[in-house]
Motif scaffolding. Structure first.
Motif, short mmCIF file in Angstrom:
data_model
loop_
_atom_site.label_atom_id
_atom_site.label_comp_id
_atom_site.label_asym_id
_atom_site.label_seq_id
_atom_site.Cartn_x
_atom_site.Cartn_y
_atom_site.Cartn_z
N ARG A 30 6.35 72.99 40.53
CA ARG A 30 7.01 71.79 40.10
C ARG A 30 6.26 70.56 39.58
NH1 ARG A 30 9.66 68.54 44.99
NH2 ARG A 30 8.13 69.39 46.55
N PHE A 31 4.91 70.58 40.18
CA PHE A 31 4.26 69.44 40.01
C PHE A 31 3.52 69.48 38.44
CE2 PHE A 31 4.78 68.12 44.12
CZ PHE A 31 4.59 68.86 44.73
N ASN A 32 3.40 68.21 37.84
CA ASN A 32 2.82 68.14 36.77
C ASN A 32 1.33 68.60 36.77
OD1 ASN A 32 4.84 65.71 36.87
ND2 ASN A 32 4.93 66.68 34.85
N THR A 33 0.75 68.13 37.72
CA THR A 33 -0.71 68.57 37.96
C THR A 33 -1.13 68.30 39.42
OG1 THR A 33 -1.57 66.24 37.96
CG2 THR A 33 -1.54 67.36 35.89
N MET A 34 -1.81 69.16 40.07
CA MET A 34 -2.29 68.97 41.49
C MET A 34 -3.80 68.89 41.18
SD MET A 34 0.33 71.42 43.87
CE MET A 34 -0.29 70.64 45.22
N GLY A 35 -4.31 68.40 42.27
CA GLY A 35 -5.95 68.21 42.37
C GLY A 35 -6.49 68.02 43.46
N TRP A 36 -7.78 67.79 43.35
CA TRP A 36 -8.59 67.17 44.60
C TRP A 36 -9.41 66.19 44.21
CZ3 TRP A 36 -8.06 69.31 49.36
CH2 TRP A 36 -7.51 70.49 49.44
N TYR A 37 -9.43 65.28 45.18
CA TYR A 37 -10.22 63.82 44.88
C TYR A 37 -11.18 63.80 46.26
CZ TYR A 37 -7.78 62.16 41.10
OH TYR A 37 -7.05 61.88 39.69
N ARG A 38 -12.05 62.98 46.21
CA ARG A 38 -13.15 62.94 47.44
C ARG A 38 -13.58 61.46 47.52
NH1 ARG A 38 -18.23 66.58 45.81
NH2 ARG A 38 -19.19 65.29 44.06
N ALA A 49 -11.44 67.76 40.67
CA ALA A 49 -10.64 69.10 40.13
C ALA A 49 -9.19 68.90 40.06
CB ALA A 49 -11.39 70.47 40.23
N TYR A 50 -8.73 69.14 38.80
CA TYR A 50 -7.20 69.40 38.79
C TYR A 50 -6.92 70.53 38.12
CZ TYR A 50 -7.20 67.35 33.99
OH TYR A 50 -7.28 66.96 32.69
N ILE A 51 -5.43 70.76 38.34
CA ILE A 51 -5.10 71.93 37.58
C ILE A 51 -3.70 71.44 37.17
CG2 ILE A 51 -4.10 73.15 39.84
CD1 ILE A 51 -4.53 75.92 38.41
N THR A 52 -3.16 72.10 35.81
CA THR A 52 -2.04 71.36 35.40
C THR A 52 -0.82 72.42 35.87
OG1 THR A 52 -2.33 72.41 33.23
CG2 THR A 52 -3.27 70.19 33.51
N GLY A 53 0.49 72.13 35.54
CA GLY A 53 1.43 72.98 35.65
C GLY A 53 1.26 74.33 34.75
N GLY A 54 0.51 74.20 33.55
CA GLY A 54 0.41 75.13 32.72
C GLY A 54 -0.88 76.09 33.04
N GLY A 55 -1.62 75.39 34.11
CA GLY A 55 -2.78 76.45 34.52
C GLY A 55 -4.11 75.92 33.93
N ARG A 56 -3.84 74.84 33.22
CA ARG A 56 -5.21 74.26 32.61
C ARG A 56 -6.03 73.64 33.88
NH1 ARG A 56 -6.60 69.48 30.26
NH2 ARG A 56 -4.35 68.62 30.27
N THR A 57 -7.47 73.67 33.67
CA THR A 57 -8.23 73.11 35.11
C THR A 57 -9.17 71.98 34.37
OG1 THR A 57 -9.84 75.02 35.07
CG2 THR A 57 -8.11 75.26 36.49
N ASN A 58 -9.52 71.16 35.00
CA ASN A 58 -10.63 70.29 34.65
C ASN A 58 -11.31 69.77 36.06
OD1 ASN A 58 -11.80 68.43 32.62
ND2 ASN A 58 -11.08 66.72 34.02
N TYR A 59 -12.81 69.65 35.88
CA TYR A 59 -13.55 69.46 36.77
C TYR A 59 -14.61 68.32 36.50
CZ TYR A 59 -12.51 74.36 37.98
OH TYR A 59 -11.63 75.48 38.65
N ALA A 60 -14.82 67.49 37.87
CA ALA A 60 -16.11 66.51 37.53
C ALA A 60 -17.43 67.22 37.22
CB ALA A 60 -16.16 65.95 38.89
N ASP A 61 -18.23 66.43 36.12
CA ASP A 61 -19.42 67.10 35.93
C ASP A 61 -20.24 67.38 37.38
OD1 ASP A 61 -19.90 64.86 33.12
OD2 ASP A 61 -18.83 66.92 33.13
N SER A 62 -20.22 66.75 38.19
CA SER A 62 -20.89 66.97 39.34
C SER A 62 -20.60 68.42 40.12
CB SER A 62 -20.72 66.05 40.36
OG SER A 62 -19.54 65.64 40.67
N VAL A 63 -19.55 69.02 39.69
CA VAL A 63 -18.99 70.06 40.64
C VAL A 63 -18.79 71.50 39.68
CG1 VAL A 63 -17.94 68.59 42.40
CG2 VAL A 63 -16.48 69.66 40.44
N LYS A 64 -19.01 71.18 38.40
CA LYS A 64 -18.98 72.27 37.51
C LYS A 64 -19.83 73.53 37.78
CE LYS A 64 -16.84 69.72 33.33
NZ LYS A 64 -17.26 69.53 32.05
#
Length: 115
Positions: A30-38, A49-64
């Motif tokens: 049900r969430f638009n996005t869920m992610g992790w911060y530090r 990093a985060y993941i959208t409801g549709g499954g798209r992901t995105n990462y900080a360059d430092s952790v890719k």
């Protein structure tokens, strides 16, 4: 009311791996996005990093190429698999969710990477 609870933090040597899980109240889909911060000591909180409801992901360059965010439908969690950990990954890691124009945070879990 949305509740997010992180688990899986701890102490690990450089080069090791850890897996974080974020359990949410209600379905994670049900969430638009869920992610992790530090947030490291003396630094601002940053997106990991985060993941959208549709499954798209995105990462900080430092952790890719080292971290992977995913959803576990059986456990209703959003997980962060962290490999090749570095001392600079040491921080408190927070789960985050965006839903219905509101942003929610977990209480955080400490990750310490020793050199």
């Amino acid at each position: 009311q949305v509740q997010l609870v992180e688990s899986g933090g701890g102490l690990v040597q450089a080069g090791g791996s850890l897996r974080l899980s974020c359990a949410a109240s209600g379905s994670i889909f049900r969430f638009n996005t869920m992610g992790w911060y530090r947030q490291a000591p003396g630094k601002q909180r940053e997106l990991v990093a985060y993941i959208t409801g549709g499954g798209r992901t995105n990462y900080a360059d430092s952790v890719k190429a080292r971290f992977t965010i995913s959803r576990d439908t059986a456990k209703n969690t959003v997980d962060l698999q962290m490999n090749s950990l570095k001392p600079e990954d040491t921080a408190i890691y927070y789960c985050n969710a965006y839903y219905n124009l509101e942003i929610y945070w977990g209480q955080g879990t400490q990750i310490t990477v020793s050199s």
